[in-house]
Design an enzyme around this catalytic site. Structure first.
Site, PDB file in Angstrom:
ATOM      1  N   PHE A 128     -62.481 -33.170 -27.599  1.00 50.04           N
ATOM      2  CA  PHE A 128     -62.296 -32.822 -29.010  1.00 50.04           C
ATOM      3  C   PHE A 128     -60.972 -32.069 -29.123  1.00 50.04           C
ATOM      4  O   PHE A 128     -60.794 -31.013 -28.500  1.00 50.04           O
ATOM      5  CB  PHE A 128     -63.449 -31.931 -29.494  1.00 50.04           C
ATOM      6  CG  PHE A 128     -63.274 -31.431 -30.895  1.00 50.04           C
ATOM      7  CD1 PHE A 128     -63.351 -32.295 -31.968  1.00 50.04           C
ATOM      8  CD2 PHE A 128     -63.022 -30.091 -31.145  1.00 50.04           C
ATOM      9  CE1 PHE A 128     -63.175 -31.832 -33.268  1.00 50.04           C
ATOM     10  CE2 PHE A 128     -62.849 -29.616 -32.435  1.00 50.04           C
ATOM     11  CZ  PHE A 128     -62.923 -30.496 -33.502  1.00 50.04           C
ATOM     12  N   SER A 131     -57.027 -27.722 -31.497  1.00 48.70           N
ATOM     13  CA  SER A 131     -55.997 -26.691 -31.298  1.00 48.70           C
ATOM     14  C   SER A 131     -54.619 -27.284 -30.996  1.00 48.70           C
ATOM     15  O   SER A 131     -54.508 -28.315 -30.340  1.00 48.70           O
ATOM     16  CB  SER A 131     -56.389 -25.770 -30.139  1.00 48.70           C
ATOM     17  OG  SER A 131     -57.636 -25.189 -30.387  1.00 48.70           O
ATOM     18  N   PRO A 133     -50.257 -25.899 -30.227  1.00 46.40           N
ATOM     19  CA  PRO A 133     -49.504 -24.728 -29.762  1.00 46.40           C
ATOM     20  C   PRO A 133     -49.351 -23.656 -30.851  1.00 46.40           C
ATOM     21  O   PRO A 133     -49.431 -22.466 -30.566  1.00 46.40           O
ATOM     22  CB  PRO A 133     -48.154 -25.315 -29.355  1.00 46.40           C
ATOM     23  CG  PRO A 133     -48.471 -26.730 -28.970  1.00 46.40           C
ATOM     24  CD  PRO A 133     -49.581 -27.161 -29.884  1.00 46.40           C
ATOM     25  N   SER A 137     -56.287 -19.945 -33.725  1.00 44.31           N
ATOM     26  CA  SER A 137     -57.221 -19.362 -34.706  1.00 44.31           C
ATOM     27  C   SER A 137     -56.907 -19.874 -36.110  1.00 44.31           C
ATOM     28  O   SER A 137     -57.805 -20.096 -36.918  1.00 44.31           O
ATOM     29  CB  SER A 137     -57.109 -17.835 -34.691  1.00 44.31           C
ATOM     30  OG  SER A 137     -57.367 -17.324 -33.413  1.00 44.31           O
ATOM     31  N   TRP A 163     -54.815 -27.299 -25.048  1.00 45.65           N
ATOM     32  CA  TRP A 163     -56.055 -26.683 -24.564  1.00 45.65           C
ATOM     33  C   TRP A 163     -57.279 -27.570 -24.785  1.00 45.65           C
ATOM     34  O   TRP A 163     -58.379 -27.054 -25.009  1.00 45.65           O
ATOM     35  CB  TRP A 163     -56.314 -25.340 -25.253  1.00 45.65           C
ATOM     36  CG  TRP A 163     -55.230 -24.351 -25.090  1.00 45.65           C
ATOM     37  CD1 TRP A 163     -54.641 -23.967 -23.928  1.00 45.65           C
ATOM     38  CD2 TRP A 163     -54.594 -23.594 -26.124  1.00 45.65           C
ATOM     39  NE1 TRP A 163     -53.690 -23.024 -24.175  1.00 45.65           N
ATOM     40  CE2 TRP A 163     -53.641 -22.776 -25.521  1.00 45.65           C
ATOM     41  CE3 TRP A 163     -54.760 -23.529 -27.499  1.00 45.65           C
ATOM     42  CZ2 TRP A 163     -52.834 -21.903 -26.234  1.00 45.65           C
ATOM     43  CZ3 TRP A 163     -53.961 -22.664 -28.222  1.00 45.65           C
ATOM     44  CH2 TRP A 163     -53.018 -21.864 -27.591  1.00 45.65           C
ATOM     45  N   LEU A 363     -71.144  -4.423  -6.728  1.00 47.80           N
ATOM     46  CA  LEU A 363     -70.902  -5.018  -5.408  1.00 47.80           C
ATOM     47  C   LEU A 363     -69.730  -4.367  -4.667  1.00 47.80           C
ATOM     48  O   LEU A 363     -69.430  -4.745  -3.526  1.00 47.80           O
ATOM     49  CB  LEU A 363     -70.679  -6.533  -5.525  1.00 47.80           C
ATOM     50  CG  LEU A 363     -71.951  -7.390  -5.351  1.00 47.80           C
ATOM     51  CD1 LEU A 363     -72.871  -7.265  -6.552  1.00 47.80           C
ATOM     52  CD2 LEU A 363     -71.601  -8.846  -5.102  1.00 47.80           C
ATOM     53  N   GLU A 388     -63.683 -21.441 -28.899  1.00 45.85           N
ATOM     54  CA  GLU A 388     -64.691 -21.635 -29.965  1.00 45.85           C
ATOM     55  C   GLU A 388     -64.658 -20.476 -30.960  1.00 45.85           C
ATOM     56  O   GLU A 388     -65.683 -20.075 -31.488  1.00 45.85           O
ATOM     57  CB  GLU A 388     -66.081 -21.774 -29.357  1.00 45.85           C
ATOM     58  CG  GLU A 388     -66.249 -23.025 -28.535  1.00 45.85           C
ATOM     59  CD  GLU A 388     -66.644 -24.229 -29.362  1.00 45.85           C
ATOM     60  OE1 GLU A 388     -67.444 -24.083 -30.299  1.00 45.85           O
ATOM     61  OE2 GLU A 388     -66.116 -25.307 -29.087  1.00 45.85           O
ATOM     62  N   GLY A 389     -63.460 -19.958 -31.207  1.00 51.90           N
ATOM     63  CA  GLY A 389     -63.283 -18.810 -32.098  1.00 51.90           C
ATOM     64  C   GLY A 389     -63.278 -17.532 -31.284  1.00 51.90           C
ATOM     65  O   GLY A 389     -64.262 -17.220 -30.606  1.00 51.90           O
TER      66      GLY A 389
HETATM   67  C1  LIG Z   1     -60.154 -23.115 -21.438  1.00 54.16           C
HETATM   68  C2  LIG Z   1     -59.968 -23.454 -22.878  1.00 54.16           C
HETATM   69  C3  LIG Z   1     -60.624 -24.561 -23.401  1.00 54.16           C
HETATM   70  C4  LIG Z   1     -60.424 -24.907 -24.742  1.00 54.16           C
HETATM   71  N1  LIG Z   1     -61.003 -26.053 -25.231  1.00 54.16           N
HETATM   72  C5  LIG Z   1     -60.648 -26.492 -26.471  1.00 54.16           C
HETATM   73  C6  LIG Z   1     -61.059 -27.787 -26.930  1.00 54.16           C
HETATM   74  O1  LIG Z   1     -61.770 -28.511 -26.235  1.00 54.16           O
HETATM   75  N2  LIG Z   1     -60.603 -28.204 -28.146  1.00 54.16           N
HETATM   76  C7  LIG Z   1     -59.817 -27.429 -28.926  1.00 54.16           C
HETATM   77  O2  LIG Z   1     -59.449 -27.878 -30.011  1.00 54.16           O
HETATM   78  N3  LIG Z   1     -59.434 -26.187 -28.539  1.00 54.16           N
HETATM   79  C8  LIG Z   1     -59.818 -25.713 -27.318  1.00 54.16           C
HETATM   80  N4  LIG Z   1     -59.384 -24.478 -26.887  1.00 54.16           N
HETATM   81  C9  LIG Z   1     -58.547 -23.659 -27.767  1.00 54.16           C
HETATM   82  C10 LIG Z   1     -59.244 -22.385 -28.254  1.00 54.16           C
HETATM   83  O3  LIG Z   1     -60.211 -22.695 -29.200  1.00 54.16           O
HETATM   84  C11 LIG Z   1     -58.148 -21.436 -28.768  1.00 54.16           C
HETATM   85  O4  LIG Z   1     -57.481 -20.912 -27.629  1.00 54.16           O
HETATM   86  C12 LIG Z   1     -58.714 -20.311 -29.606  1.00 54.16           C
HETATM   87  O5  LIG Z   1     -59.170 -20.804 -30.835  1.00 54.16           O
HETATM   88  C13 LIG Z   1     -57.694 -19.202 -29.884  1.00 54.16           C
HETATM   89  O6  LIG Z   1     -56.471 -19.710 -30.333  1.00 54.16           O
HETATM   90  P1  LIG Z   1     -55.106 -19.224 -29.664  1.00 54.16           P
HETATM   91  O7  LIG Z   1     -55.281 -19.352 -28.201  1.00 54.16           O
HETATM   92  O8  LIG Z   1     -53.987 -19.954 -30.302  1.00 54.16           O
HETATM   93  O9  LIG Z   1     -54.995 -17.686 -29.975  1.00 54.16           O
HETATM   94  P2  LIG Z   1     -54.329 -17.032 -31.298  1.00 54.16           P
HETATM   95  O10 LIG Z   1     -54.941 -17.632 -32.502  1.00 54.16           O
HETATM   96  O11 LIG Z   1     -52.851 -17.063 -31.169  1.00 54.16           O
HETATM   97  O12 LIG Z   1     -54.828 -15.537 -31.179  1.00 54.16           O
HETATM   98  C14 LIG Z   1     -54.190 -14.577 -30.344  1.00 54.16           C
HETATM   99  C15 LIG Z   1     -54.886 -13.236 -30.557  1.00 54.16           C
HETATM  100  O13 LIG Z   1     -54.723 -12.832 -31.931  1.00 54.16           O
HETATM  101  C16 LIG Z   1     -55.997 -12.597 -32.509  1.00 54.16           C
HETATM  102  N5  LIG Z   1     -55.995 -12.981 -33.923  1.00 54.16           N
HETATM  103  C17 LIG Z   1     -55.475 -14.113 -34.469  1.00 54.16           C
HETATM  104  N6  LIG Z   1     -55.669 -14.121 -35.799  1.00 54.16           N
HETATM  105  C18 LIG Z   1     -56.342 -12.987 -36.099  1.00 54.16           C
HETATM  106  C19 LIG Z   1     -56.842 -12.411 -37.298  1.00 54.16           C
HETATM  107  N7  LIG Z   1     -56.728 -13.028 -38.493  1.00 54.16           N
HETATM  108  N8  LIG Z   1     -57.463 -11.209 -37.242  1.00 54.16           N
HETATM  109  C20 LIG Z   1     -57.612 -10.560 -36.039  1.00 54.16           C
HETATM  110  N9  LIG Z   1     -57.165 -11.060 -34.865  1.00 54.16           N
HETATM  111  C21 LIG Z   1     -56.535 -12.248 -34.903  1.00 54.16           C
HETATM  112  C22 LIG Z   1     -56.960 -13.448 -31.707  1.00 54.16           C
HETATM  113  O14 LIG Z   1     -58.291 -13.006 -31.817  1.00 54.16           O
HETATM  114  C23 LIG Z   1     -56.399 -13.310 -30.304  1.00 54.16           C
HETATM  115  O15 LIG Z   1     -56.852 -12.116 -29.718  1.00 54.16           O
HETATM  116  C24 LIG Z   1     -59.597 -24.108 -25.569  1.00 54.16           C
HETATM  117  C25 LIG Z   1     -58.955 -22.979 -25.022  1.00 54.16           C
HETATM  118  C26 LIG Z   1     -59.114 -22.663 -23.702  1.00 54.16           C
HETATM  119  C27 LIG Z   1     -58.352 -21.489 -23.143  1.00 54.16           C
END
Ligand SMILES: Cc1cc2nc3c(=O)[nH]c(=O)nc-3n(C[C@H](O)[C@H](O)[C@H](O)COP(=O)(O)OP(=O)(O)OC[C@H]3O[C@@H](n4cnc5c(N)ncnc54)[C@H](O)[C@@H]3O)c2cc1C
Length: 408
Positions: A128, A131, A133, A137, A163, A363, A388-389
């Site tokens: 799926f 996300s 670059p 969120s 991701w 441990l 997942e958020g």
């Molecule tokens: C191992 C792994 C598997 C994944 N699998 C999938 C997948 O199968 N499909 C898919 O589509 N995606 C997938 N993802 C993506 C994942 O859902 C995103 O990494 C996640 O939603 C966070 O987005 P970001 O990494 O861009 O962080 P950002 O959105 O850049 O956030 C960075 C930080 O800012 C904070 N932040 C951002 N906006 C706000 C706000 N309004 N208020 C307060 N804090 C905020 C966040 O909480 C976080 O701490 C995966 C990610 C990983 C690492």
């Protein structure tokens, strides 16, 4: 469906739990360290799960519709108790399957969901891809475009996803793309990209901190053409939805949250995965604390250690109650008026991080080495406040639900 919430899943569901626990203990757990080090998809284990019927559409459908309302959380907890990286390799396909089930027509569900799993002799996985670059969120910022070529009744997809669990190795990819950027999330639509479609390629595969057996990669869509029938829900429904959104946007300048209910409903399952990791680490720590002696007595004889274990167990049970409540509500179509799905994922994810860190502490030096599994469980738990958020986004959803305010 049961209309009364009960903490007794019933004999059938307990039998499923014990069966899955056996698979997790005998097949997943012994292989966990090896696949974590290899950082590769554990195909032989997925295949074994398929042969037993654990990796199949039927199995997940049965769990979802189990009258207890907690079939999915019980299954997730047991598989992830075995190992989170392998667990996610086994259940990652369901993310894509849920997207088709939630948005597709009956014909699309019948065509695509079986191809996501393949057969026990030729297993497949699905991905799926939402996300990007610059859109994690902030899903509304996604830039992947889908443009309709009316003459050929085809959609043309261009963009880069990141991701994506199983991205690039999947038979079927489900992609969220913008068909009308001016409408933000309400201008999004989901598409199935069938196996072998030209223009789809895997970008970099990520080397990760945890859940290393699960494949995570970029997926590039370069002029990918899919038939009109690959638009989930169909063109007529999309056109109606876009017209309503444009009308709504004119009136309210509005932002939609049509996808929110679907996300909320899937969150308890993710919370249950986190509980599986937490329970596994807690059990190792309890066992260790009973047998490790310092100062001439087991370390659990010290309140300082015993109280840590008491807190760990209390938080695990509290998290499970939140997850089971939300799962039961989702299966019984009860509205999440206080974002109960988000609450369950938030609390279970944070609990997994807390419990695995405490387990490592109990441990001591052994907890910090790869001789013992809590080091891996601690690394695996970290993703549960991110994907997942993130935990912050869950708090945002809960805060908006309880206040009715547009909190940012
Ligand atoms: C191992 C792994 C598997 C994944 N699998 C999938 C997948 O199968 N499909 C898919 O589509 N995606 C997938 N993802 C993506 C994942 O859902 C995103 O990494 C996640 O939603 C966070 O987005 P970001 O990494 O861009 O962080 P950002 O959105 O850049 O956030 C960075 C930080 O800012 C904070 N932040 C951002 N906006 C706000 C706000 N309004 N208020 C307060 N804090 C905020 C966040 O909480 C976080 O701490 C995966 C990610 C990983 C690492």
């Amino acid at each position: 469906m049961s209309s009364t919430f009960s903490l007794d899943p019933g004999a059938d569901q307990l039998a499923v739990r014990d069966w899955l626990h056996g698979f997790a203990a005998d097949v997943i757990r012994p292989a966990a360290a090896e696949w974590d080090e290899r950082e590769e998809t554990p195909w032989p284990i997925i295949q074994e799960a398929a042969k037993l019927g654990i990796y199949s559409l039927d199995f997940y459908a049965q769990q979802y519709f189990d009258p207890s309302g907690v079939g999915i959380p019980i299954a997730m907890e047991e598989l992830f108790w075995g190992d989170a990286g392998i667990g996610l390799s086994i259940v990652g396909t369901t993310l894509a399957a849920v997207a088709v089930l939630a948005n597709g027509t009956d014909e699309q569900i019948g065509t695509w969901t079986p191809q996501m799993f393949g057969t026990p002799d030729d297993v497949k996985v699905a991905a799926f891809c939402s996300s990007e670059p610059d859109a994690g969120s902030d899903v509304g910022a996604l830039r992947t475009r889908a443009v309709y070529d009316e003459a050929k009744d085809e959609w043309v997809l261009n963009g880069t996803k990141t991701w994506a669990t199983n991205g690039g190795i999947a038979a079927v990819h489900v992609v969220v793309a913008s068909v009308d950027p001016e409408l933000g999330t309400r201008g999004h639509a989901s598409f199935v990209v069938p196996p072998g479609t030209p223009g789809l390629s895997q970008g970099q595969k990520f080397k990760k901190h945890g859940i290393r057996a699960s494949h995570t990669a970029e997926v590039v869509f370069d002029g990918v053409r899919v038939p009109g029938s690959c638009l989930l829900g169909g063109k007529e429904k999309l056109d109606e939805r876009l017209a309503r959104a444009r009308e709504g946007a004119k009136r309210a300048g509005g932002k939609g949250n049509a996808a929110m209910a679907t996300f909320e409903a899937s969150r308890p399952a993710v919370g249950a995965q986190a509980i599986g990791i937490a329970r596994a680490a807690y059990e190792v720590a309890l066992d260790y604390a009973r047998t490790r002696e310092q100062f001439g007595r087991p370390i659990i004889d010290n309140q300082g250690v015993a109280f840590q274990l008491a807190d760990m167990k209390t938080r695990i049970d509290a998290a499970r109650l939140l997850v089971w409540r939300a799962s039961w509500m989702a299966v019984n179509n009860q509205p999440f008026t206080s974002a109960e799905g988000s609450m369950s994922k938030l609390y279970a994810g944070e609990t997994a991080k807390f419990v695995t860190a405490q387990a490592m502490q109990i441990l001591g030096g052994n907890g910090f080495t790869r001789e013992y599994p809590v080091e891996r469980m601690h690394r695996d738990s970290a993703i549960y406040s991110i994907f997942e958020g993130t935990s912050e986004i869950q708090r945002l959803v809960i805060a908006r639900a309880i206040s009715g305010m547009p909190i940012r």
